[in-house]
Motif scaffolding. Structure first.
Motif, short mmCIF file in Angstrom:
data_model
loop_
_atom_site.label_atom_id
_atom_site.label_comp_id
_atom_site.label_asym_id
_atom_site.label_seq_id
_atom_site.Cartn_x
_atom_site.Cartn_y
_atom_site.Cartn_z
N VAL A 56 0.84 -1.19 0.00
CA VAL A 56 0.00 0.00 0.00
C VAL A 56 0.87 1.24 0.00
CG1 VAL A 56 -0.22 -0.06 2.53
CG2 VAL A 56 -1.86 1.24 1.18
N SER A 83 -5.02 6.69 -0.93
CA SER A 83 -4.21 5.48 -0.85
C SER A 83 -4.42 4.62 -2.08
CB SER A 83 -4.56 4.66 0.40
OG SER A 83 -5.90 4.19 0.34
N VAL A 85 -3.55 0.43 -3.34
CA VAL A 85 -3.13 -0.90 -2.91
C VAL A 85 -2.79 -1.75 -4.13
CG1 VAL A 85 -3.84 -3.02 -1.71
CG2 VAL A 85 -4.53 -0.78 -0.81
N LEU A 204 -8.27 -0.01 5.25
CA LEU A 204 -7.30 -0.90 4.62
C LEU A 204 -7.32 -2.30 5.21
CD1 LEU A 204 -4.30 1.57 4.16
CD2 LEU A 204 -5.70 0.55 2.34
#
Length: 301
Positions: A56, A83, A85, A204
């Motif tokens: 991430v 973010s 991933v 997350l």
């Protein structure tokens, strides 16, 4: 006077997300970037071994965010939760004993991210966010977050294809700071200042759990995850688009009118027109999807 926002606590976040406390195999937090998706995708291609499955990249500020159809966006530093991933679902070393991952499951990873975000928002704020097909998260009918997934060139050896899924969540923007009238932020809707250092790991960790569950069933979104529902069932329950009359704007100026009645196994939206004919449209084919009243038309226009 410009506002300032608390920065991301990179040490605490990395500790919460990576072993032994968290599920991620790598977590990086940067002060500013052009686009976490662009950076992570490039890194995954340049050095696959250094960026394994469940890596991430988070940023305090993003100045050239990427959206669908090559749209870009920028937010005040610290006002959004940003973010990306990296998933390598076919990496046998990362998932020993898991069945072969159906490539059709790649298209659902952005939906999995949306489910995880809705769950995290509910848990941390009490607000009920929902999904809008294909890649938005709404709160009280306004866009709270956008999601972008992109397939990365396959790495060497057993790693297989990688998918990068980026999420940008409006946290503290005021109305004048939002790009469009239909957008909103968590602060505007809840009246509270949400700490990204709490919401980001909440999102997350849930995303990693759902992803691992999907890998365990070979990427089959119709199969229930261990001890729970299928990804398809979870997405359908959160999908505000279903049951509404919509207009799908297609390339070349074509319009498709119908009622959204379901999501196909490949992630396509199923529309039933006024004549009862069922149409399926994929995210890559739709320029815009708008709600509309019944127009009396049938099919394409």
């Amino acid at each position: 006077m410009s506002r300032t926002f608390p920065t991301l606590d990179d040490v605490a976040l990395i500790s919460a997300l990576t072993a032994p406390r968290g599920p991620f195999r790598r977590a990086d937090v940067v002060a500013e970037t052009g686009s976490t998706n662009v950076d992570l995708a490039a890194a995954a291609v340049a050095d696959p071994a250094a960026w394994p499955d469940l890596s991430v990249l988070a940023a305090n500020s993003q100045v050239a965010g990427k959206g669908r159809l090559d749209r870009t966006w920028e937010v005040p530093a610290g006002a959004a939760m940003i973010s990306s991933v990296l998933f390598r679902p076919s990496d046998a070393a990362a998932h020993p004993g898991a069945p072969a991952f159906d490539p059709a499951g790649h298209a659902w990873l952005s939906v999995v991210a949306g489910i995880a975000l809705c769950q995290a928002v509910a848990a941390e704020t009490g607000a009920s966010a929902v999904l809008k097909w294909p890649n938005d998260v709404l709160l009280n009918g306004r866009k709270l977050a956008g999601i972008l997934a992109q397939l990365v060139a396959p790495g060497a050896g057993r790693a297989g294809a990688a998918v990068v899924v980026g999420v940008g969540v409006n946290i503290s923007q005021q109305r004048a700071e939002l790009p469009v009238e239909t957008a909103t932020s968590l602060e505007l809707e809840t009246g509270a200042v949400v700490d990204r250092n709490v919401l980001l790991p909440a999102y997350l960790v849930r995303l990693a759990g759902l992803y691992r569950g999907l890998v365990a069933v070979g990427g089959d979104v119709l199969r229930p995850l261990a001890g729970g529902e299928s990804i398809h069932a979870m997405a359908s329950a959160l999908m505000s688009t279903l049951g509404t009359d919509v207009r799908a704007e297609l390339p070349g100026g074509r319009m498709l009118y119908g009622t959204a009645v379901g999501i196909g196994a490949a992630g396509e939206l199923q529309l039933r027109d006024a004549g009862g004919v069922l149409h399926a449209v994929s995210a890559g084919d739709v320029v815009h999807l708008r709600r509309t009243g019944h127009d009396g038309g049938v099919g394409y226009a």
